[in-house]
Design a protein around this motif. Structure first.
Motif, short mmCIF file in Angstrom:
data_model
loop_
_atom_site.label_atom_id
_atom_site.label_comp_id
_atom_site.label_asym_id
_atom_site.label_seq_id
_atom_site.Cartn_x
_atom_site.Cartn_y
_atom_site.Cartn_z
N LEU A 267 0.82 -1.22 0.00
CA LEU A 267 0.00 0.00 0.00
C LEU A 267 0.86 1.27 0.00
N ALA A 268 2.15 1.13 0.34
CA ALA A 268 3.04 2.30 0.32
C ALA A 268 3.52 2.62 -1.10
N ASP A 269 3.27 1.70 -2.05
CA ASP A 269 3.83 1.86 -3.40
C ASP A 269 2.75 2.12 -4.45
N VAL A 270 1.58 2.59 -4.02
CA VAL A 270 0.43 2.63 -4.93
C VAL A 270 0.64 3.55 -6.14
N LYS A 271 1.56 4.51 -6.01
CA LYS A 271 1.75 5.43 -7.13
C LYS A 271 2.83 4.97 -8.10
N GLY A 272 3.53 3.89 -7.77
CA GLY A 272 4.63 3.42 -8.62
C GLY A 272 4.12 2.84 -9.93
N GLY A 273 4.89 3.03 -11.01
CA GLY A 273 4.52 2.46 -12.30
C GLY A 273 4.53 0.94 -12.25
N THR A 274 3.72 0.31 -13.14
CA THR A 274 3.64 -1.15 -13.16
C THR A 274 3.81 -1.65 -14.58
N LEU A 275 4.11 -2.94 -14.73
CA LEU A 275 4.24 -3.53 -16.07
C LEU A 275 2.93 -4.16 -16.50
N ILE A 276 2.59 -3.95 -17.77
CA ILE A 276 1.39 -4.55 -18.35
C ILE A 276 1.75 -5.17 -19.70
N SER A 277 0.91 -6.09 -20.16
CA SER A 277 0.99 -6.54 -21.55
C SER A 277 -0.03 -5.72 -22.33
N TYR A 278 0.44 -5.13 -23.42
CA TYR A 278 -0.43 -4.22 -24.18
C TYR A 278 -0.14 -4.40 -25.67
N GLU A 279 -1.15 -4.87 -26.38
CA GLU A 279 -1.02 -5.09 -27.82
C GLU A 279 0.23 -5.91 -28.16
N GLY A 280 0.43 -6.97 -27.36
CA GLY A 280 1.50 -7.91 -27.68
C GLY A 280 2.88 -7.52 -27.18
N ARG A 281 3.00 -6.38 -26.50
CA ARG A 281 4.31 -5.98 -25.98
C ARG A 281 4.21 -5.66 -24.50
N VAL A 282 5.36 -5.77 -23.83
CA VAL A 282 5.40 -5.40 -22.43
C VAL A 282 5.56 -3.89 -22.35
N GLN A 283 4.86 -3.26 -21.43
CA GLN A 283 4.84 -1.80 -21.39
C GLN A 283 4.73 -1.31 -19.94
N LEU A 284 5.32 -0.15 -19.67
CA LEU A 284 5.20 0.47 -18.36
C LEU A 284 3.93 1.31 -18.32
N LEU A 285 3.16 1.15 -17.26
CA LEU A 285 1.96 1.98 -17.07
C LEU A 285 2.18 2.84 -15.83
N SER B 151 -4.93 -0.20 -6.55
CA SER B 151 -5.21 -1.41 -5.77
C SER B 151 -4.05 -2.39 -5.93
N ILE B 152 -3.86 -3.22 -4.92
CA ILE B 152 -2.77 -4.20 -5.04
C ILE B 152 -3.31 -5.57 -5.43
N GLU B 153 -4.60 -5.61 -5.80
CA GLU B 153 -5.19 -6.87 -6.26
C GLU B 153 -4.92 -7.08 -7.76
N LYS B 154 -5.24 -6.05 -8.55
CA LYS B 154 -5.07 -6.20 -10.00
C LYS B 154 -3.63 -5.94 -10.43
N PHE B 155 -3.03 -4.86 -9.90
CA PHE B 155 -1.66 -4.51 -10.28
C PHE B 155 -0.76 -4.83 -9.09
N LYS B 156 -0.16 -6.00 -9.15
CA LYS B 156 0.53 -6.55 -7.96
C LYS B 156 2.00 -6.16 -7.87
N ILE B 157 2.56 -5.57 -8.93
CA ILE B 157 3.99 -5.27 -8.96
C ILE B 157 4.22 -3.81 -9.30
N PHE B 158 5.41 -3.30 -8.96
CA PHE B 158 5.75 -1.94 -9.38
C PHE B 158 7.22 -1.86 -9.76
N ASN B 159 7.55 -0.83 -10.51
CA ASN B 159 8.88 -0.61 -11.08
C ASN B 159 9.85 -0.10 -10.01
N THR B 160 10.96 -0.81 -9.80
CA THR B 160 11.98 -0.38 -8.84
C THR B 160 12.95 0.63 -9.45
#
Length: 467
Positions: free
Chosen positions: A250-268, A283-292
């Motif tokens: 919950l301390a990292d909620v604003k951090g960017g996350t990785l998604i798959s988008y149109e066949g490529r990996v992308q930072l959101l 939420s930490i349910e759908k987006f479980k990881i963030f960019n270090t």
């Protein structure tokens, strides 16, 4: 309208003698993209959770053979680059943030140099250290690195680009309007690392030395150390780009996350998220990881993409008010480049690889008995059973490093602490132990001193009578 604005801006930039032609063209290109309005917008239904092939679990990566010669061969393909453009102003310091003392008299930079020295010594390798400065940190850093003149490692410094702030209402470079001191300029974010490496000549130098990968990290992330497993994996799998991600709290909620988008990996990033989906993003349910922001990138791939002018990362508009003037800064982030590289992946690493010091509350963690430092490496105390660190909130009296250090005779023991909240004029004696949940609040106008040797466990302290 946009064309007229750009033409006027281009003419004004041409007359700026303080920056190179490459910086001018980089800036014009960024502004041109911004004004064109062709920035891609994320279509929410197209976002998918990346598979384990795209975001690889760290535990599934094979360790390289524990062989001295093989490890040396791996390390000889690597350069380490630390982002060193930030000032320590938010923590009340002047000069580069990397020279703040972290522990036992060692600064961030001291620890980084020690780490690489110990690696090179152990394996007989030659891993160089590069520092990407901004115009804000350049001169100070040149003086600081003189202390490592006798070090066995090659230290290189180079500057990222210097772009003019744009006066918002006229859309003209502030320096062309007479603002010629440092306030008229800005460094355009760490996405600038790729052209800056190329323009400085450092990229070609590394390639000529047989280097294949660069490990990029923030200089204030004490967990960002060279990892042989990751390096070996990337070389074996021919991944051009790797972003280290870690499970989100919950301390990292604003951090960017990785998604798959149109066949490529992308930072959101949160700035790209439509308002209706911001809560979902946090939420930490759908987006479980963030960019270090620990990134591993293939050097030949950087050269190919920079030469092709292919790195069109999302633009981050950063409006500010400086000296009463509304200005605009256009920036990019290095993590957003992931979608342009071939076979790009994320690796879901342990939380121990993300230990940033952004505030004095973080400094309290790393100066406490929760960590030890050996050969520059910061190691967590195994006596701490909880995998997460204590939550620490310190009041404004502790914000500046000097004030923070002055309020502790010694840093308390926090191995068994869950959370600490401190507000008001509070001073800590020596040998204090904090456990469980502790809240300390000094009444307005009252100096509250915690006596030497006190053990506070699950306590709310409002005055001496509560000890």
């Amino acid at each position: 309208m946009a064309d007229a604005k750009l033409a006027k801006l281009r003419e004004a930039v041409t007359g700026l003698g303080q920056i190179s032609d490459k910086e001018k063209s980089g800036f014009i290109s960024l502004v041109s993209r911004y004004l064109s309005g062709t920035e891609e917008h994320i279509e929410w239904p197209k976002i998918h959770t990346p598979t384990d092939e795209v975001v690889v679990p760290y535990d599934t990566i094979a360790a390289p053979p524990e062989d001295l010669a093989a490890t040396k061969a791996l390390l000889d393909k690597l350069a380490v680059l630390k982002l060193n453009g930030g000032l320590g102003t938010t923590m009340g310091c002047t000069g580069p943030k990397s020279v703040i003392e972290v522990r036992n008299g060692f600064t961030f930079l001291d620890l980084i140099v020690l780490q690489i020295e110990s690696l090179n010594k152990k394996y007989g390798s030659n891993v160089p250290l590069l520092l990407m400065n901004s115009f804000n940190t350049h001169e100070d850093t040149l003086k600081i690195v003189e202390k490592y003149a006798k070090s066995s490692i090659d230290i290189h410094t180079f500057n990222q680009s210097q772009y003019p702030r744009v006066v918002a209402d006229e859309f003209l470079p502030w320096p062309s309007k007479g603002k010629t001191d440092k306030e008229g300029w800005y460094p355009p974010g760490h996405g600038d690392i790729f052209p800056a490496l190329m323009n400085s000549g450092k990229l070609d130098l590394l390639l000529s030395q047989g280097k294949e990968y660069v490990f990029i990290a923030n200089s204030d992330n004490l967990g960002a150390i060279v990892d042989m497993k990751i390096l070996n994996h990337l070389i074996q799998k021919k991944n051009e780009y790797c972003m280290e991600v870690t499970p989100k709290t919950l301390a990292d909620v604003k951090g960017g996350t990785l998604i798959s988008y149109e066949g490529r990996v992308q930072l959101l990033e949160i700035a790209q998220v439509p308002d209706a989906h911001v809560d979902e993003f946090k939420s930490i349910e759908k987006f479980k990881i963030f960019n270090t922001n620990n990134l591993w990138v293939n050097l030949k791939a950087i050269k190919r993409l920079v030469e092709a002018d292919a790195l069109k990362m999302e633009i981050i508009p950063n409006p500010k008010e400086v000296e009463g003037v509304k200005v605009l800064q256009l920036e990019t982030a290095a993590g957003a480049a992931i979608r342009f590289f071939d076979h790009a992946i994320g690796i879901n690493v342990p939380r121990s690889r993300f230990l940033p010091v952004k505030a004095t509350s973080d400094l309290q963690l790393v100066q406490s008995d929760l960590y030890t430092v050996v050969d520059g490496f910061v190691t967590r105390n195994s006596a701490r059973k909880d995998p997460s660190n204590p939550s620490i909130e310190l009041g404004p009296e502790f914000k500046k490093v000097g004030c923070f250090l002055g309020r502790f005779k010694t840093i308390p023991s926090i191995v068994e602490l869950d959370s600490l909240k401190v507000s008001g004029d509070v001073w800590f004696g020596s040998g204090i132990v904090l456990k469980g949940k502790v809240t300390i609040t000094a009444k307005p106008g009252v100096k509250l001193e915690i006596p030497d040797g006190k053990v506070l466990e699950n306590k709310v302290i409002n005055g001496p009578e509560d000890f």
